[in-house]
Write a protein that holds these residues in place. Structure first.
Motif, short mmCIF file in Angstrom:
data_model
loop_
_atom_site.label_atom_id
_atom_site.label_comp_id
_atom_site.label_asym_id
_atom_site.label_seq_id
_atom_site.Cartn_x
_atom_site.Cartn_y
_atom_site.Cartn_z
N ALA A 278 17.53 3.19 -15.07
CA ALA A 278 17.50 4.63 -15.29
C ALA A 278 16.58 5.35 -14.32
O ALA A 278 16.59 6.59 -14.24
N GLN A 279 15.77 4.58 -13.58
CA GLN A 279 14.83 5.16 -12.62
C GLN A 279 15.49 5.22 -11.24
O GLN A 279 15.78 4.21 -10.63
N GLU A 280 15.75 6.41 -10.75
CA GLU A 280 16.43 6.57 -9.46
C GLU A 280 15.58 5.97 -8.34
O GLU A 280 14.37 6.14 -8.30
N ASN A 281 16.24 5.23 -7.44
CA ASN A 281 15.62 4.62 -6.25
C ASN A 281 14.63 3.51 -6.59
O ASN A 281 13.80 3.14 -5.76
N ALA A 282 14.68 2.97 -7.81
CA ALA A 282 13.73 1.94 -8.20
C ALA A 282 14.02 0.60 -7.52
O ALA A 282 15.17 0.21 -7.32
N ARG B 169 18.22 -4.13 -4.42
CA ARG B 169 17.13 -3.37 -5.02
C ARG B 169 15.97 -4.28 -5.41
O ARG B 169 15.12 -3.91 -6.21
N MET B 170 15.96 -5.49 -4.85
CA MET B 170 14.94 -6.48 -5.17
C MET B 170 14.13 -6.81 -3.92
O MET B 170 14.69 -7.20 -2.90
N ILE C 237 6.77 -8.52 -13.24
CA ILE C 237 7.89 -7.73 -12.72
C ILE C 237 7.42 -6.30 -12.56
O ILE C 237 7.15 -5.59 -13.54
N ASN C 238 7.29 -5.88 -11.32
CA ASN C 238 6.79 -4.55 -11.00
C ASN C 238 7.95 -3.66 -10.57
O ASN C 238 8.70 -4.00 -9.65
N VAL C 239 8.10 -2.54 -11.24
CA VAL C 239 9.12 -1.56 -10.87
C VAL C 239 8.47 -0.52 -9.96
O VAL C 239 7.50 0.14 -10.36
N LEU C 240 8.99 -0.40 -8.74
CA LEU C 240 8.38 0.44 -7.71
C LEU C 240 9.37 1.50 -7.22
O LEU C 240 10.59 1.29 -7.24
N VAL C 241 8.82 2.59 -6.75
CA VAL C 241 9.61 3.62 -6.06
C VAL C 241 8.82 4.05 -4.84
O VAL C 241 7.62 4.32 -4.93
N SER C 242 9.49 4.09 -3.71
CA SER C 242 8.82 4.52 -2.48
C SER C 242 8.30 5.94 -2.64
O SER C 242 8.98 6.82 -3.18
N LYS C 243 7.08 6.16 -2.19
CA LYS C 243 6.49 7.49 -2.27
C LYS C 243 7.30 8.53 -1.50
O LYS C 243 7.26 9.70 -1.83
N SER C 244 8.05 8.08 -0.51
CA SER C 244 8.81 9.03 0.29
C SER C 244 10.00 9.62 -0.47
O SER C 244 10.51 10.68 -0.10
N VAL C 245 10.43 8.95 -1.55
CA VAL C 245 11.59 9.45 -2.31
C VAL C 245 11.25 9.69 -3.77
O VAL C 245 12.08 10.18 -4.53
#
Length: 300
Positions: A213-217, A259-260, A289-297
Motif C-alpha cells: 500500500a506504500q507507493e514506491n516502497a 522492489r527488493m 525487514i525494512n520498508v524503505l522509500v527513496s527520499k527523492s520520491v
C-alpha cells in the motif's frame, strides 16, 4: 608460416580440476618423467585450461530435481537458491535444454542459455557428475522471465569472497540516508536454524501486504545471528536466514523482485539485545525487514 598459438585447449574430466569461477585453471601434468625437471621446465610444462569440462550425458546418472531462484551466474555455472535457503551450484552445457512455459497448462518453447538470468525462478533437472551437478533441462515461466529481465543487474552474485560481500553491504548501508525508513519488522529463528516458522510466514505476508500500500516502497532484508559459533559459521547462517525470508516474500507473498534490495547477512553484528542471556540471544536470531522509500520520491 604462422606461429603456433601458445594456448592449448584440452578436454578433461571433472576429477582432473575444479571448475573455475571465471578465467583459467592451471593443470600440472603427472608424468613421472618430469619429476626431476627444473623449476623453469616445470613452468613451461604447465597447461592452461580454458572453458568448462565436457560431459557425456549418457554416461551420467540422474541427479536431484532442483527448484528455486537463480541467485548468481558465473559463465557456465548458476547458483539456484531454494525456498529453504539452501543453494546448489549447477553446470550448464551445450546439451542443456532450456524451456519456457506460459503457465501450468501453457505451451512450451525452446530457449538458449542466455535466458537464464539472475532472479529467475527455475526448475532444473540434473545429472550427477561426481560431486557436481550438471543441468539436463531448465524450465521457467514466461512471466517470471519478464520480471527477471527487468532486474537482471539487481541480484547479488554470491560467488565472491565474503570480504567483498561485506564491503558491498557497507556501501549500501552507507547510502541508507538516501531513504526514509517507513517500518521495520523482525522474524525470529531457532538456534542454528533458518527454516521459517508458521508464525514467521504469516508475519511476512502481513508485512508485504502493508508495504504494498506504500507507493514506491522497497524492502531491505538483513539476517542476523546470536554469538554462538564461529564468525564464518554465523556469516553463512545469517545469509541463509535472509535468503529464506526473501524467497518467501517473493514466492508466497508475491512481493515483486524488482522492489527488493539485495538481501545480506550481518552475522552477530548489531545485536538487538545482550548475548549474555538466553532471552537476548533469542532476540538476536532474527531477520530484519525494512520498508524503505527513496527520499527523492517520498511524499510525507
Amino acid at each position: 608460416m604462422h606461429a603456433m598459438p601458445m594456448r592449448r585447449r584440452l578436454s578433461l574430466t571433472l576429477a582432473t580440476f575444479a571448475l573455475p569461477m571465471a578465467g583459467a585453471v592451471v593443470a600440472q601434468p603427472q608424468d613421472p618423467a618430469t619429476a626431476g625437471a627444473t623449476q623453469q621446465d616445470a613452468g613451461r610444462s604447465s597447461i592452461t585450461v580454458y572453458g568448462t569440462a565436457e560431459y557425456d550425458p549418457a554416461a551420467l546418472a540422474p541427479g536431484p530435481e532442483v527448484k528455486g531462484i537463480i541467485s548468481a551466474r558465473s559463465g557456465q555455472r548458476i547458483k539456484v537458491t531454494a525456498p529453504d535457503g539452501t543453494s546448489s551450484v549447477i553446470t550448464l552445457t551445450d546439451a542443456t535444454k532450456v524451456k519456457a512455459s506460459s503457465g501450468l497448462f501453457g505451451s512450451r518453447g525452446k530457449q538458449d542459455l542466455s535466458a537464464l538470468l539472475n532472479g529467475l525462478p527455475v526448475t532444473v533437472k540434473t545429472l550427477q557428475a561426481g560431486n557436481a551437478l550438471v543441468a539436463s533441462q531448465v524450465t521457467y515461466r514466461n512471466n517470471d522471465y519478464k520480471t527477471a529481465a527487468m532486474i537482471r543487474t539487481g541480484t547479488a552474485q554470491q560467488f565472491e569472497e565474503q570480504a567483498a560481500a561485506t564491503e558491498a553491504l557497507r556501501g549500501r548501508l552507507g547510502d541508507i540516508d538516501k531513504y526514509n525508513i517507513k517500518s521495520t519488522s523482525n522474524v525470529y529463528f531457532d538456534t542454528g536454524k533458518w527454516a521459517l516458522s508458521p508464525a514467521a510466514r504469516a508475519d511476512l505476508c502481513r508485512v508485504a501486504q502493508a508495504a504494498e500500500a506504500q507507493e514506491n516502497a522497497l524492502m531491505l532484508v538483513v539476517g542476523y545471528t546470536d554469538s554462538v559459533g564461529s564468525d564464518d559459521y554465523n556469516q553463512v547462517l545469517s545469509e541463509k536466514r535472509a535468503g529464506a525470508v526473501i524467497n518467501y516474500l517473493q514466492q508466497a507473498c508475491k512481493w515483486k523482485p524488482y522492489r527488493m534490495l539485495t538481501p545480506t547477512g550481518m552475522a552477530k553484528a548489531d545485536p538487538l539485545a545482550s548475548n549474555d542471556t538466553e532471552e537476548g540471544k533469542a532476540q538476536n536470531r532474527r531477520v530484519s525487514i525494512n520498508v524503505l522509500v527513496s527520499k527523492s520520491v517520498d511524499v510525507e
